[in-house]
Design a protein around this motif. Structure first.
Motif, PDB file in Angstrom:
ATOM      1  N   VAL A 178       0.850  -1.192   0.000  1.00 39.46           N
ATOM      2  CA  VAL A 178       0.000   0.000   0.000  1.00 39.46           C
ATOM      3  C   VAL A 178       0.884   1.240   0.000  1.00 39.46           C
ATOM      4  CG1 VAL A 178      -1.645   1.344   1.355  1.00 39.46           C
ATOM      5  CG2 VAL A 178      -1.923  -1.125   1.154  1.00 39.46           C
ATOM      6  N   THR A 179       0.569   2.172  -0.882  1.00 35.39           N
ATOM      7  CA  THR A 179       1.362   3.392  -0.991  1.00 35.39           C
ATOM      8  C   THR A 179       0.446   4.611  -1.115  1.00 35.39           C
ATOM      9  OG1 THR A 179       1.520   3.091  -3.389  1.00 35.39           O
ATOM     10  CG2 THR A 179       3.354   2.242  -2.054  1.00 35.39           C
ATOM     11  N   LEU A 180       1.073   5.759  -1.326  1.00 36.88           N
ATOM     12  CA  LEU A 180       0.339   7.024  -1.407  1.00 36.88           C
ATOM     13  C   LEU A 180      -0.742   6.991  -2.483  1.00 36.88           C
ATOM     14  CD1 LEU A 180       0.372  10.004  -0.258  1.00 36.88           C
ATOM     15  CD2 LEU A 180       1.714  10.565  -2.300  1.00 36.88           C
ATOM     16  N   ALA A 181      -0.451   6.358  -3.604  1.00 30.75           N
ATOM     17  CA  ALA A 181      -1.448   6.277  -4.677  1.00 30.75           C
ATOM     18  C   ALA A 181      -2.737   5.642  -4.176  1.00 30.75           C
ATOM     19  CB  ALA A 181      -0.887   5.487  -5.855  1.00 30.75           C
ATOM     20  N   ASP A 182      -2.622   4.601  -3.369  1.00 33.41           N
ATOM     21  CA  ASP A 182      -3.808   3.930  -2.824  1.00 33.41           C
ATOM     22  C   ASP A 182      -4.566   4.834  -1.860  1.00 33.41           C
ATOM     23  OD1 ASP A 182      -3.244   1.211  -3.992  1.00 33.41           O
ATOM     24  OD2 ASP A 182      -1.445   1.448  -2.762  1.00 33.41           O
ATOM     25  N   VAL A 183      -3.816   5.612  -1.081  1.00 32.91           N
ATOM     26  CA  VAL A 183      -4.430   6.542  -0.126  1.00 32.91           C
ATOM     27  C   VAL A 183      -5.334   7.540  -0.854  1.00 32.91           C
ATOM     28  CG1 VAL A 183      -3.920   8.425   1.492  1.00 32.91           C
ATOM     29  CG2 VAL A 183      -2.597   6.294   1.583  1.00 32.91           C
ATOM     30  N   PHE A 184      -4.925   7.952  -2.049  1.00 33.54           N
ATOM     31  CA  PHE A 184      -5.717   8.906  -2.825  1.00 33.54           C
ATOM     32  C   PHE A 184      -6.794   8.218  -3.658  1.00 33.54           C
ATOM     33  CE2 PHE A 184      -2.678  11.794  -1.346  1.00 33.54           C
ATOM     34  CZ  PHE A 184      -3.051  13.083  -1.676  1.00 33.54           C
ATOM     35  N   LEU A 185      -6.488   7.039  -4.167  1.00 33.50           N
ATOM     36  CA  LEU A 185      -7.454   6.346  -5.018  1.00 33.50           C
ATOM     37  C   LEU A 185      -8.674   5.861  -4.245  1.00 33.50           C
ATOM     38  CD1 LEU A 185      -5.103   4.214  -7.283  1.00 33.50           C
ATOM     39  CD2 LEU A 185      -6.773   5.888  -8.083  1.00 33.50           C
TER      40      LEU A 185
END
Length: 232
Positions: free
Chosen positions: A174-181
């Motif tokens: 899990v990374t920042l992209a997932d936090v926003f998506l």
């Protein structure tokens, strides 16, 4: 995780001041920050700000954020607003459970995915924009407007992420992209009734997010200020 009122009282004698998050249950920007705080396993006090009552426009709140938007994170005597800035702040100050990969190119991919969400989708369908569309073009135009911009952004993300996605958006962590998506997909489905059948990758990611406690606990229906009608 967000503290309950009892936990907040019990922590009053703590030497270290608890983080405070000014949030609105339905705000996808607040939703992002709640996920990030949960993933970092940071304890915080949840302070509701009712956008429908205009509490974000009060002089007291504008001392924290002059533009009058949620979320705002208060860390001791320091207040920071804007979900992207908040996520970067906690990523650097609290390095546990990192939101960004070490690989420079993967890191850049995360920035790009997050910016597509924040700059090319959410900012065009937030409450202020939809209220303006309703005023100028009529209330029946708000949903088509929002769906158009979400669909455009999701089409780009679906194509963009296909070469990088693993279990999650840019790999198996899990990374920042997932936090926003995650909040944007949630909002597209729950709020804007978007047909996700044309976005198989994003749909698969959404299923994965729903399995993670840090994501589930951050969902709008699980917040202190969620109206009872929204959970029934």
């Amino acid at each position: 995780m967000a503290a309950t009122s009892g936990e907040i009282e019990n922590s009053s004698n703590s030497k270290e001041k608890k983080l405070k998050l000014y949030s609105y249950w339905k705000s996808s920007c607040s939703h992002r920050v709640r996920i990030a705080l949960n993933l970092k396993e940071l304890d915080y006090e949840y302070i509701p700000v009712n956008l429908l009552k205009g509490e974000h426009l009060s002089p007291e709140f504008k001392k924290l954020n002059p533009i009058g938007y949620v979320p705002v994170l208060v860390d001791g005597d320091f207040a920071i607003s804007d979900s992207s800035a908040i996520c970067m702040y906690i990523e650097e100050k609290y390095p546990q459970n990192p939101l960004l990969p070490e690989d420079l190119q993967r890191k850049a991919i995360n920035y790009q995915a997050a910016n597509i969400v924040s700059s090319s989708i959410q900012s065009l369908q937030n409450l202020a924009v939809l209220n303006y569309i309703a005023e100028k073009a009529g209330p029946d135009e708000t949903l088509p407007w929002a769906q158009f911009h979400i669909r455009k952004g999701f089409t780009a993300l679906e194509e963009f992420l296909k070469d990088y996605a693993g279990k999650y958006a840019t790999g198996d962590q899990v990374t920042l992209a997932d936090v926003f998506l995650a909040p944007q997909i949630y909002s597209a489905i729950k709020r804007f009734n978007l047909d996700m059948s044309q976005f198989p990758l994003l749909s698969r990611l959404n299923e994965a997010y729903c399995e993670i406690p840090a994501f589930r606990d951050a969902m709008p229906e699980n917040q202190l200020d969620t109206p009872s009608a929204a959970t029934s």
